[in-house]
Scaffold this motif. Sequence first.
Motif, PDB file in Angstrom:
ATOM      1  N   ALA A 227       0.836  -1.208   0.000  1.00 37.15           N
ATOM      2  CA  ALA A 227       0.000   0.000   0.000  1.00 37.15           C
ATOM      3  C   ALA A 227       0.865   1.251   0.000  1.00 37.15           C
ATOM      4  O   ALA A 227       0.547   2.235  -0.698  1.00 37.15           O
ATOM      5  CB  ALA A 227      -0.922  -0.015   1.214  1.00 37.15           C
ATOM      6  N   ASN A 228       1.953   1.256   0.733  1.00 40.23           N
ATOM      7  CA  ASN A 228       2.861   2.404   0.733  1.00 40.23           C
ATOM      8  C   ASN A 228       3.492   2.618  -0.640  1.00 40.23           C
ATOM      9  O   ASN A 228       3.641   3.755  -1.098  1.00 40.23           O
ATOM     10  CB  ASN A 228       3.952   2.228   1.794  1.00 40.23           C
ATOM     11  CG  ASN A 228       3.415   2.388   3.201  1.00 40.23           C
ATOM     12  OD1 ASN A 228       2.389   3.027   3.411  1.00 40.23           O
ATOM     13  ND2 ASN A 228       4.098   1.800   4.165  1.00 40.23           N
ATOM     14  N   GLU A 229       3.851   1.524  -1.311  1.00 43.43           N
ATOM     15  CA  GLU A 229       4.432   1.627  -2.652  1.00 43.43           C
ATOM     16  C   GLU A 229       3.409   2.171  -3.648  1.00 43.43           C
ATOM     17  O   GLU A 229       3.754   2.971  -4.529  1.00 43.43           O
ATOM     18  CB  GLU A 229       4.966   0.275  -3.103  1.00 43.43           C
ATOM     19  CG  GLU A 229       6.223  -0.152  -2.349  1.00 43.43           C
ATOM     20  CD  GLU A 229       6.698  -1.543  -2.711  1.00 43.43           C
ATOM     21  OE1 GLU A 229       6.102  -2.174  -3.613  1.00 43.43           O
ATOM     22  OE2 GLU A 229       7.674  -1.996  -2.094  1.00 43.43           O
ATOM     23  N   VAL A 230       2.161   1.762  -3.530  1.00 45.25           N
ATOM     24  CA  VAL A 230       1.108   2.285  -4.408  1.00 45.25           C
ATOM     25  C   VAL A 230       0.929   3.780  -4.162  1.00 45.25           C
ATOM     26  O   VAL A 230       0.794   4.570  -5.110  1.00 45.25           O
ATOM     27  CB  VAL A 230      -0.218   1.510  -4.196  1.00 45.25           C
ATOM     28  CG1 VAL A 230      -1.380   2.234  -4.853  1.00 45.25           C
ATOM     29  CG2 VAL A 230      -0.099   0.096  -4.723  1.00 45.25           C
ATOM     30  N   GLY A 231       0.933   4.191  -2.906  1.00 46.16           N
ATOM     31  CA  GLY A 231       0.818   5.613  -2.582  1.00 46.16           C
ATOM     32  C   GLY A 231       1.970   6.411  -3.138  1.00 46.16           C
ATOM     33  O   GLY A 231       1.783   7.520  -3.681  1.00 46.16           O
ATOM     34  N   GLU A 232       3.174   5.876  -3.041  1.00 46.61           N
ATOM     35  CA  GLU A 232       4.357   6.556  -3.579  1.00 46.61           C
ATOM     36  C   GLU A 232       4.264   6.674  -5.097  1.00 46.61           C
ATOM     37  O   GLU A 232       4.591   7.725  -5.679  1.00 46.61           O
ATOM     38  CB  GLU A 232       5.618   5.788  -3.173  1.00 46.61           C
ATOM     39  CG  GLU A 232       6.903   6.475  -3.555  1.00 46.61           C
ATOM     40  CD  GLU A 232       8.121   5.694  -3.093  1.00 46.61           C
ATOM     41  OE1 GLU A 232       9.110   5.675  -3.846  1.00 46.61           O
ATOM     42  OE2 GLU A 232       8.071   5.120  -1.974  1.00 46.61           O
ATOM     43  N   ALA A 233       3.810   5.620  -5.759  1.00 50.27           N
ATOM     44  CA  ALA A 233       3.649   5.660  -7.218  1.00 50.27           C
ATOM     45  C   ALA A 233       2.600   6.695  -7.606  1.00 50.27           C
ATOM     46  O   ALA A 233       2.761   7.419  -8.598  1.00 50.27           O
ATOM     47  CB  ALA A 233       3.264   4.278  -7.740  1.00 50.27           C
ATOM     48  N   ALA A 234       1.521   6.797  -6.848  1.00 52.78           N
ATOM     49  CA  ALA A 234       0.491   7.801  -7.134  1.00 52.78           C
ATOM     50  C   ALA A 234       1.054   9.208  -6.983  1.00 52.78           C
ATOM     51  O   ALA A 234       0.738  10.105  -7.786  1.00 52.78           O
ATOM     52  CB  ALA A 234      -0.706   7.594  -6.211  1.00 52.78           C
ATOM     53  N   ASN A 235       1.888   9.415  -5.992  1.00 44.66           N
ATOM     54  CA  ASN A 235       2.531  10.726  -5.823  1.00 44.66           C
ATOM     55  C   ASN A 235       3.433  11.052  -7.013  1.00 44.66           C
ATOM     56  O   ASN A 235       3.473  12.198  -7.480  1.00 44.66           O
ATOM     57  CB  ASN A 235       3.340  10.776  -4.525  1.00 44.66           C
ATOM     58  CG  ASN A 235       2.446  10.871  -3.303  1.00 44.66           C
ATOM     59  OD1 ASN A 235       1.313  11.315  -3.386  1.00 44.66           O
ATOM     60  ND2 ASN A 235       2.979  10.445  -2.165  1.00 44.66           N
TER      61      ASN A 235
ATOM     62  N   VAL B  54       3.083   9.939 -10.086  1.00 48.60           N
ATOM     63  CA  VAL B  54       2.208  10.244 -11.219  1.00 48.60           C
ATOM     64  C   VAL B  54       1.667  11.666 -11.083  1.00 48.60           C
ATOM     65  O   VAL B  54       1.625  12.427 -12.059  1.00 48.60           O
ATOM     66  CB  VAL B  54       1.056   9.209 -11.320  1.00 48.60           C
ATOM     67  CG1 VAL B  54      -0.010   9.671 -12.295  1.00 48.60           C
ATOM     68  CG2 VAL B  54       1.602   7.853 -11.728  1.00 48.60           C
ATOM     69  N   GLY B  55       1.282  12.066  -9.887  1.00 47.75           N
ATOM     70  CA  GLY B  55       0.787  13.424  -9.658  1.00 47.75           C
ATOM     71  C   GLY B  55       1.858  14.462  -9.947  1.00 47.75           C
ATOM     72  O   GLY B  55       1.587  15.502 -10.573  1.00 47.75           O
ATOM     73  N   ASP B  56       3.076  14.170  -9.496  1.00 50.68           N
ATOM     74  CA  ASP B  56       4.182  15.098  -9.763  1.00 50.68           C
ATOM     75  C   ASP B  56       4.453  15.207 -11.259  1.00 50.68           C
ATOM     76  O   ASP B  56       4.696  16.306 -11.784  1.00 50.68           O
ATOM     77  CB  ASP B  56       5.453  14.649  -9.033  1.00 50.68           C
ATOM     78  CG  ASP B  56       5.342  14.799  -7.519  1.00 50.68           C
ATOM     79  OD1 ASP B  56       4.443  15.544  -7.066  1.00 50.68           O
ATOM     80  OD2 ASP B  56       6.162  14.176  -6.802  1.00 50.68           O
ATOM     81  N   ALA B  57       4.431  14.094 -11.956  1.00 50.67           N
ATOM     82  CA  ALA B  57       4.660  14.105 -13.404  1.00 50.67           C
ATOM     83  C   ALA B  57       3.558  14.879 -14.114  1.00 50.67           C
ATOM     84  O   ALA B  57       3.826  15.643 -15.052  1.00 50.67           O
ATOM     85  CB  ALA B  57       4.745  12.677 -13.936  1.00 50.67           C
ATOM     86  N   ALA B  58       2.318  14.712 -13.683  1.00 52.32           N
ATOM     87  CA  ALA B  58       1.208  15.452 -14.299  1.00 52.32           C
ATOM     88  C   ALA B  58       1.364  16.952 -14.048  1.00 52.32           C
ATOM     89  O   ALA B  58       1.116  17.776 -14.950  1.00 52.32           O
ATOM     90  CB  ALA B  58      -0.125  14.944 -13.752  1.00 52.32           C
ATOM     91  N   GLN B  59       1.780  17.297 -12.851  1.00 55.71           N
ATOM     92  CA  GLN B  59       1.979  18.716 -12.533  1.00 55.71           C
ATOM     93  C   GLN B  59       3.117  19.293 -13.382  1.00 55.71           C
ATOM     94  O   GLN B  59       3.007  20.395 -13.926  1.00 55.71           O
ATOM     95  CB  GLN B  59       2.280  18.886 -11.043  1.00 55.71           C
ATOM     96  CG  GLN B  59       2.360  20.342 -10.617  1.00 55.71           C
ATOM     97  CD  GLN B  59       2.505  20.464  -9.111  1.00 55.71           C
ATOM     98  OE1 GLN B  59       2.537  19.492  -8.391  1.00 55.71           O
ATOM     99  NE2 GLN B  59       2.589  21.703  -8.640  1.00 55.71           N
ATOM    100  N   ASP B  60       4.204  18.533 -13.507  1.00 60.16           N
ATOM    101  CA  ASP B  60       5.321  18.985 -14.348  1.00 60.16           C
ATOM    102  C   ASP B  60       4.882  19.144 -15.806  1.00 60.16           C
ATOM    103  O   ASP B  60       5.268  20.108 -16.481  1.00 60.16           O
ATOM    104  CB  ASP B  60       6.501  18.002 -14.250  1.00 60.16           C
ATOM    105  CG  ASP B  60       7.166  18.028 -12.882  1.00 60.16           C
ATOM    106  OD1 ASP B  60       6.928  18.991 -12.112  1.00 60.16           O
ATOM    107  OD2 ASP B  60       7.927  17.069 -12.580  1.00 60.16           O
ATOM    108  N   ALA B  61       4.078  18.207 -16.297  1.00 61.03           N
ATOM    109  CA  ALA B  61       3.587  18.291 -17.678  1.00 61.03           C
ATOM    110  C   ALA B  61       2.693  19.519 -17.846  1.00 61.03           C
ATOM    111  O   ALA B  61       2.771  20.234 -18.857  1.00 61.03           O
ATOM    112  CB  ALA B  61       2.829  17.027 -18.058  1.00 61.03           C
ATOM    113  N   GLY B  62       1.840  19.767 -16.857  1.00 62.33           N
ATOM    114  CA  GLY B  62       0.968  20.947 -16.916  1.00 62.33           C
ATOM    115  C   GLY B  62       1.776  22.233 -16.920  1.00 62.33           C
ATOM    116  O   GLY B  62       1.468  23.169 -17.670  1.00 62.33           O
TER     117      GLY B  62
END
Length: 103
Positions: A71-79, A81-89
């Motif tokens: 569960a911690n690894e899934v949360g880290e991966a989601a973070n 993805v969020g960072d990558a989306a923010q960088d892309a934006g």
Amino acid sequence: MTEERIIRTENPDGTTSTTHTTVISDRSEGGGAGKYIFLLILVLGLIVGAYFLSQTSGVEIAKDNAITEAANEVGEAANQVGDAAQDAGEAVSDAAQKANPAR
């Protein structure tokens, strides 16, 4: 063990009669190792049962820890993805500002 029984009975005519009975018994009245062997087997069974019970709880703890780690690894991966989306934006926003500096 020897037991002697003497029985005196009085007859209706006033005479008494006596009966002697001797009982000889060769059986043992206790002792023996049977009960100690039984207790030893019982104690060993309890020890083995406690061992397996402790092993089962250890497996449950390991399973819970693995689930928590996943569960911690899934949360880290989601973070990530969020960072990558923010960088892309931000990159799109920067590119749009460079293309249209008037805005």
